[in-house]
Design a protein around this motif. Structure first.
Motif, PDB file in Angstrom:
ATOM      1  N   ARG A  46      45.344 -25.805  -1.244  1.00  0.00           N
ATOM      2  CA  ARG A  46      44.207 -25.893  -0.324  1.00  0.00           C
ATOM      3  C   ARG A  46      43.358 -27.086  -0.747  1.00  0.00           C
ATOM      4  O   ARG A  46      42.962 -27.192  -1.907  1.00  0.00           O
ATOM      5  CB  ARG A  46      43.357 -24.623  -0.393  1.00  0.00           C
ATOM      6  N   THR A  48      39.867 -28.659   0.232  1.00  0.00           N
ATOM      7  CA  THR A  48      38.662 -28.323   0.988  1.00  0.00           C
ATOM      8  C   THR A  48      37.536 -29.308   0.683  1.00  0.00           C
ATOM      9  O   THR A  48      37.661 -30.176  -0.162  1.00  0.00           O
ATOM     10  CB  THR A  48      38.201 -26.890   0.654  1.00  0.00           C
ATOM     11  N   GLU A  49      36.450 -29.132   1.395  1.00  0.00           N
ATOM     12  CA  GLU A  49      35.232 -29.925   1.236  1.00  0.00           C
ATOM     13  C   GLU A  49      35.440 -31.394   1.609  1.00  0.00           C
ATOM     14  O   GLU A  49      34.767 -32.280   1.087  1.00  0.00           O
ATOM     15  CB  GLU A  49      34.660 -29.780  -0.181  1.00  0.00           C
TER      16      GLU A  49
END
Length: 75
Positions: A46, A48-49
């Protein structure tokens, strides 16, 4: 990047920034593939951000290429 979590053979979480750009976060979890691939490992990634849609699209393409290369080497 800065490693936030390191759990050998289970989980890796770290911060990522490309050439001083905005930072993002990468989480990688490893699990036994079980009967689907005896002796194999599933990798769950994953990222993210990410700061905008262009960054998401660019990283998506990059991760696809890296995973394809890794898969080819493991065969």
């Amino acid at each position: 990047g800065v490693f936030e979590i390191v759990e050998p053979e289970q989980r890796l979480v770290y911060g990522w920034a490309w050439d001083g750009g905005p930072s993002s976060r990468i989480e990688v979890d490893f699990e036994d593939a079980g009967a689907a691939l005896p002796g194999g490992t599933r990798l769950h990634l994953r990222h993210t951000e990410l700061h905008n849609e262009d960054a998401i699209a660019a990283h998506d393409a990059g991760w696809d290429a890296y995973v394809e290369q890794l898969t080819a080497r493991l065969r």
